[in-house]
Structures are given as C-alpha cells and as structure tokens.
Design a protein around this motif. Structure first.
Motif, PDB file in Angstrom:
ATOM      1  N   ASN A 147       2.033   9.432  -0.166  1.00  0.00           N
ATOM      2  CA  ASN A 147       2.181  10.462   0.858  1.00  0.00           C
ATOM      3  C   ASN A 147       3.365  11.385   0.557  1.00  0.00           C
ATOM      4  N   GLY A 148       3.540  11.708  -0.713  1.00  0.00           N
ATOM      5  CA  GLY A 148       4.527  12.709  -1.100  1.00  0.00           C
ATOM      6  C   GLY A 148       5.945  12.205  -1.329  1.00  0.00           C
ATOM      7  N   ARG A 149       6.174  10.903  -1.107  1.00  0.00           N
ATOM      8  CA  ARG A 149       7.519  10.372  -1.343  1.00  0.00           C
ATOM      9  C   ARG A 149       7.464   9.165  -2.259  1.00  0.00           C
ATOM     10  N   LEU A 150       8.568   8.919  -2.976  1.00  0.00           N
ATOM     11  CA  LEU A 150       8.602   7.820  -3.935  1.00  0.00           C
ATOM     12  C   LEU A 150       8.323   6.486  -3.251  1.00  0.00           C
ATOM     13  N   MET A 151       7.681   5.578  -3.985  1.00  0.00           N
ATOM     14  CA  MET A 151       7.306   4.259  -3.465  1.00  0.00           C
ATOM     15  C   MET A 151       8.555   3.401  -3.296  1.00  0.00           C
ATOM     16  N   HIS A 152       8.871   3.040  -2.066  1.00  0.00           N
ATOM     17  CA  HIS A 152       9.971   2.119  -1.822  1.00  0.00           C
ATOM     18  C   HIS A 152       9.489   0.932  -1.007  1.00  0.00           C
ATOM     19  N   GLY A 153       9.406   1.107   0.337  1.00  0.00           N
ATOM     20  CA  GLY A 153       8.978  -0.004   1.186  1.00  0.00           C
ATOM     21  C   GLY A 153      10.071  -1.035   1.333  1.00  0.00           C
ATOM     22  N   LEU A 154       9.680  -2.305   1.312  1.00  0.00           N
ATOM     23  CA  LEU A 154      10.633  -3.393   1.522  1.00  0.00           C
ATOM     24  C   LEU A 154      11.721  -3.370   0.452  1.00  0.00           C
ATOM     25  N   ILE A 155      11.340  -3.362  -0.810  1.00  0.00           N
ATOM     26  CA  ILE A 155      12.288  -3.152  -1.902  1.00  0.00           C
ATOM     27  C   ILE A 155      11.714  -2.073  -2.807  1.00  0.00           C
ATOM     28  N   HIS A 156      10.896  -2.438  -3.742  1.00  0.00           N
ATOM     29  CA  HIS A 156      10.121  -1.468  -4.514  1.00  0.00           C
ATOM     30  C   HIS A 156       9.002  -2.257  -5.169  1.00  0.00           C
ATOM     31  N   PRO A 157       7.936  -1.569  -5.594  1.00  0.00           N
ATOM     32  CA  PRO A 157       6.816  -2.312  -6.180  1.00  0.00           C
ATOM     33  C   PRO A 157       7.232  -3.077  -7.439  1.00  0.00           C
ATOM     34  N   GLU A 158       6.505  -4.126  -7.699  1.00  0.00           N
ATOM     35  CA  GLU A 158       6.612  -4.887  -8.955  1.00  0.00           C
ATOM     36  C   GLU A 158       5.180  -5.078  -9.440  1.00  0.00           C
ATOM     37  N   MET A 159       4.567  -3.936  -9.789  1.00  0.00           N
ATOM     38  CA  MET A 159       3.118  -3.913 -10.003  1.00  0.00           C
ATOM     39  C   MET A 159       2.625  -4.813 -11.120  1.00  0.00           C
ATOM     40  N   GLY A 160       3.504  -5.103 -12.062  1.00  0.00           N
ATOM     41  CA  GLY A 160       3.088  -5.948 -13.180  1.00  0.00           C
ATOM     42  C   GLY A 160       2.819  -7.385 -12.781  1.00  0.00           C
ATOM     43  N   HIS A 161       3.195  -7.756 -11.563  1.00  0.00           N
ATOM     44  CA  HIS A 161       3.125  -9.181 -11.217  1.00  0.00           C
ATOM     45  C   HIS A 161       1.977  -9.543 -10.287  1.00  0.00           C
ATOM     46  N   ILE A 162       0.986  -8.665 -10.146  1.00  0.00           N
ATOM     47  CA  ILE A 162      -0.201  -9.069  -9.388  1.00  0.00           C
ATOM     48  C   ILE A 162      -0.988 -10.097 -10.195  1.00  0.00           C
ATOM     49  N   ARG A 163      -1.646 -11.006  -9.470  1.00  0.00           N
ATOM     50  CA  ARG A 163      -2.480 -12.024 -10.120  1.00  0.00           C
ATOM     51  C   ARG A 163      -3.861 -11.453 -10.412  1.00  0.00           C
ATOM     52  N   LEU A 164      -4.400 -11.776 -11.578  1.00  0.00           N
ATOM     53  CA  LEU A 164      -5.731 -11.319 -11.970  1.00  0.00           C
ATOM     54  C   LEU A 164      -6.611 -12.520 -12.275  1.00  0.00           C
ATOM     55  N   PRO A 165      -7.929 -12.365 -12.112  1.00  0.00           N
ATOM     56  CA  PRO A 165      -8.818 -13.432 -12.569  1.00  0.00           C
ATOM     57  C   PRO A 165      -8.760 -13.544 -14.099  1.00  0.00           C
TER      58      PRO A 165
END
Lengths: 303, 303
Positions: A147-165
C-alpha cells in the motif's frame, strides 16, 4: 540544484558506500570489508567525511542493512542490527554513529527494503504500490512496498523462512537452515544448492535437473506470497537469479501451481512482466540505499 | 448526531443485512438466503428501502462479500463477484444495484477485509496498522490492514490457498481443494476435517489427535504469514476456531515452528495476545460491513 546523497549497502561481507544523486550520477563509490562494527563503520564514516569535504554537504544518508534490524523509530535500539549470528554485530548500532558524526538525516531499513525502494524510484517497480523484491543468493530475503509504504509490521519480513512442501522421494536433501531445516532458504539458497549437489551450481548445464527443482521451490514460495498479499509484481535478484534461464522455469511453474485460481491477466497473460529481474541489475542494493537517503531527506524537510 | 449506516455481510449461503451505527446500536437486522443475484439482491434492497422510510436516510452502505471480487475502482467490473464457482453468481454485479437504487456511497470489499476493518474499529485490532483477520471454517480466507490500509494489491489475498508441507505418513489425507489438493484450505477447512475423519469434527473430544494435526497446519500457515508480512496480530474466527481449545495448541506450535528465529516479545513472551479470537465474536462480518460503510462515507465526505 541536485540533492547530493550518501548510501550504504551494508552487507555481511562488505559495505558498499556511494555518493551521488541517482543511477546516472554516482560520484564516488568504495567497498569496505565487513570486519568489526568499529572498524567497518569507522572506515565508512571516514569515506563520507572525505566526500563531504570534497563534494560539499550531503542532504541525507541511507543505510540498507543486513539484519535482523530494529526499525521502530520509537525504540532505543532503532538503527541497530539485532539478533544476527554474525560475530561482533549482535546489537550493533549502525545508524547512530553516522547520525551523530555527520549530523544529517539517516534513513535506515533492511537491505531488501532498500533495494525495493531503489527499484520503485528508478527500476522495475515504478508506479506500483504493492510489490516484492527478493534476493535469492547466499541467503533468501524479501522486502517491498505494501500500500505504498515499505514492509515493516511487527518487525520486518523474513521471507526466506517460510516452510514449503518437499517430497523426500524427489529431493532427499533435508535442507540447510539451522533454524528450520527445509524452509525456503534451507532448500533453495546458493549454499543449499551447493550442499545438495556437492559442487557449486553455476557451472552446471541449463538442462541439469537441479534447475527445475530450484524453479519449483521458488515458484512454491512465490505462489505463497501471491496468495498472502497479492503483489503487483515480483523482482527477483541475487546470485542464484543471475542464472537468467531460471526465469522462464519459475514463471511456468507459478502458473502451473496456481492452476488458474488467481484470475488476473498479470498472471494468466503477462507473466513475463510479472516476475522480472531487477531493473537496476546488481546495483539495486547501493541505489536502494540512496533511495532511502532520498526518502529520509524528503520526510525530514516536509512541513 | 449519529451517522446511520447500512451493512451487508454477503456470504455464499446467506446475506446478513443490518442498519445501525455500531456494535451497541444495531437497529434492524435480517438474514436473506443466497439464491440468485436478482432475488437475493432484490430482497436486500427492499429491506434497506423499508429501513430508510422508517428510520431516515442512511449515510452509506458497506458490502463485505464472498469472492473473488473486483476491487479496483477504475475497473468496469468494480463491485462485481468475478470467478466464483457458485452457480449464477459468476460476474454478478453486487454493489451496482445498491448504488443506483439507494443513491448513497457504497463501500465494497472482501468478507475478510470487512471483518478485519470491523475488528480494527471496534474489536481486537484497535490501534494496529498491520494485522491479519482469518476465517477458518467452511473455507479459509484472510484479510487485514497493511500499513494502515486494507489488503488489496493485484487483486486481493487468497490466504487459504498457500501450500503447506504435509507428511503422508502422519496424514495420508490428500487434501480436498479442487484447485490445489493439499493447500491450507484443502487440509484444514471444516469440510476437509470432516472428509478426513468421515464425521464432523466438533463432536470429537479435545484430546483427539486430529486437533493437534489441525493446530499444526494452522500454525504452519501463520508462520508463513509472519515471515511474509510480519503482522502485529492474528485474529482467528470462523466455525473451526469456535473450538476455543485450538488457540493454545496453535500458539504453542507457532512458537515451536519459528524456533526462536523471530525475536519479538509479541511472539516470545506475549503470544496469548498475538493470536486471538475476534473481539466482535461472530459479529465481525456484519459489523465489518458497517465499518466499510463508515469508511466509504468518510472518504465520500472528505474535502
């Protein structure tokens, strides 16, 4: 009048420091090895001080840093690297020394948010308000705008650590992440490829089956991000994605995995412009740091 | 002066229509079965027209709709349900008939974004700018705010369709999603539970092993969302989450799966307030529709 900016791409192996106004006007650049915070930050500081004597004042400095980092301006740890395993850098104040010594606004964010902002200003994400920039290399990380602003939220994403099948019959490699084993980074980073193969991947032919497997994992991750936040585009950088032949494989597998569920022309008809390499090539990081400086200057001089 | 609003929780089995100003002031409410667009929308329209004669003018109407839906205001299909498999509703104009007949601003969004906005105004997400509301029931979906605005992006999230790891030795059920088999919804929705068990799950004792499996899948999904967009809170509603004993199981498994990687007190110390049931109980949907109305009124009357 041009606004002269400083930028630091603060990585775990080197700090790339630059002074300039944008992609076509980098006036000086230096690479400093990442040793101890005192030494590395000291050398970077000396570079910017010398540049300011030579070129005149900088309007702001931007730092796009490896992490995890503290991004809440109200935190006493704002501008610090926090829980990194890198020796000497845990709870290191990165932004503070520059702010105190240079007395200019200092923008500070993750390396991938910095790169995303660089791509938004000058690269492949111009005009978009919700997109993801990923680096797939030594590690895997993602940032971007929501929505036009950098991704922050609680801390910041750690996208590499999602679990995959993972199907152990097709891929017995158990993954290399010390925290999560076979998460995305554990399965698909450069070091994970090397560990699985027993050799570096980049010398393998483009039809080696490991590339289809790699594209499968990347596509699984991308479909997860698509379902989670519906980005308008993916920009994929980093050492692994320098293997350009991965792009068509990833695009085809994303469509295959989504199986027609997401009814958007961007995916169904124009996927070549939906999943793309960085517009700034390998300069997303350092130009992203300049973009952070520019944003910091703009917000500090807002009425 | 109170602003009288109308709201429709437009679901696949029923439309819940309400008139009021907020959670403590619902003046009228009606449930209309979802049959054909003409019939259901016609009855809803008649309800609001009668209310307007009786109670006075409505400032705006909000519609929180099942989907997928078109949310881009510049699209000719804005306010339509698009590619739903539900007979008769594919490419149905939902917002248009109300806008044309009632001549008031009509806010339109997904059911889960509506519920999220309701929780933001009056429930468990007050003061947050990045959080997720999920429903885990007949289907699984998620919405929320990102950087203070509702999640849209390319289209809108379809959070129930992320892929999760499944160990066929522990869970041979291949999943029930017609598009993706064993995606999150395919593994963990109410119908998936029932199909796996051969009976409805809610009558099973709280120590039945299916609840630990269910909590495991929900926690896998939540950790994926945490790594992807770093929400400040999760609000979990829907029929499956009415089994309150799932909450402690999900919280423990989220921590177990993250394995200390996300260094935030919200997760490490205060997870009881990080993963919570809806503050508005089972009224998130219809109150969310009122919240969409309120937002639509506010933006239409902004200078």
């Amino acid at each position: 009048m041009t606004t002269l900016l400083g930028g630091i791409e603060a990585g775990g192996t080197k700090f790339v420091c630059a002074v300039g106004t944008g992609p076509d006007d980098i006036r000086a650049q230096v690479r400093i090895p990442t040793t101890t915070p005192e030494e590395t930050i000291g050398q970077a500081l000396a570079f910017f001080q010398a540049q300011m004597r030579e070129q005149g004042p900088l309007a702001a400095l931007g730092i796009a840093s490896f992490g995890p980092v503290e991004l809440h301006p109200e935190s006493p740890m704002f501008g610090f690297i926090t829980s990194t395993p890198k020796p000497g850098w845990r709870n290191a104040d990165v932004a503070g020394p520059f702010r105190r010594a240079l007395k200019i606004p200092v923008g500070f964010d993750t390396d991938v948010n910095g790169a995303a902002l660089g791509e938004h200003h000058w690269g492949a994400a111009q005009g978009l308000d919700t997109f993801i920039y990923m680096t797939i290399g030594t590690g895997i990380g993602g940032g971007g705008l929501l929505n036009g602003r950098l991704m922050h939220g609680l801390i910041h994403p750690e996208m590499g650590h999602i679990r995959l099948p993972r199907d152990p019959q097709k891929d017995p490699f158990p993954g290399g992440c010390p925290f999560h084993g076979d998460c995305f980074e554990g399965l698909a980073s450069g070091p994970a490829l090397e560990k699985r193969l027993g050799q570096r991947a980049e010398s393998l032919p483009v039809d080696h089956p490991v590339w289809a497997l790699e594209a499968h994992y990347i596509a699984l991750a991308l479909t997860s991000y698509i379902c989670t936040l519906s980005p308008q585009r993916f920009i994929l950088g980093g050492g692994v994605m320098a293997q350009q032949h991965l792009f068509p494989l990833v695009r085809a597998e994303v469509r295959n995995l989504l199986n027609g569920y997401i009814q958007s022309p961007a995916i169904l008809e124009h996927i070549d412009t939906y999943i793309v390499p960085p517009g700034l090539q390998d300069r997303s990081g350092v130009l992203g740091a300049l973009a952070l400086a520019r944003a910091s200057f703009a917000s500090s001089s807002a009425p």
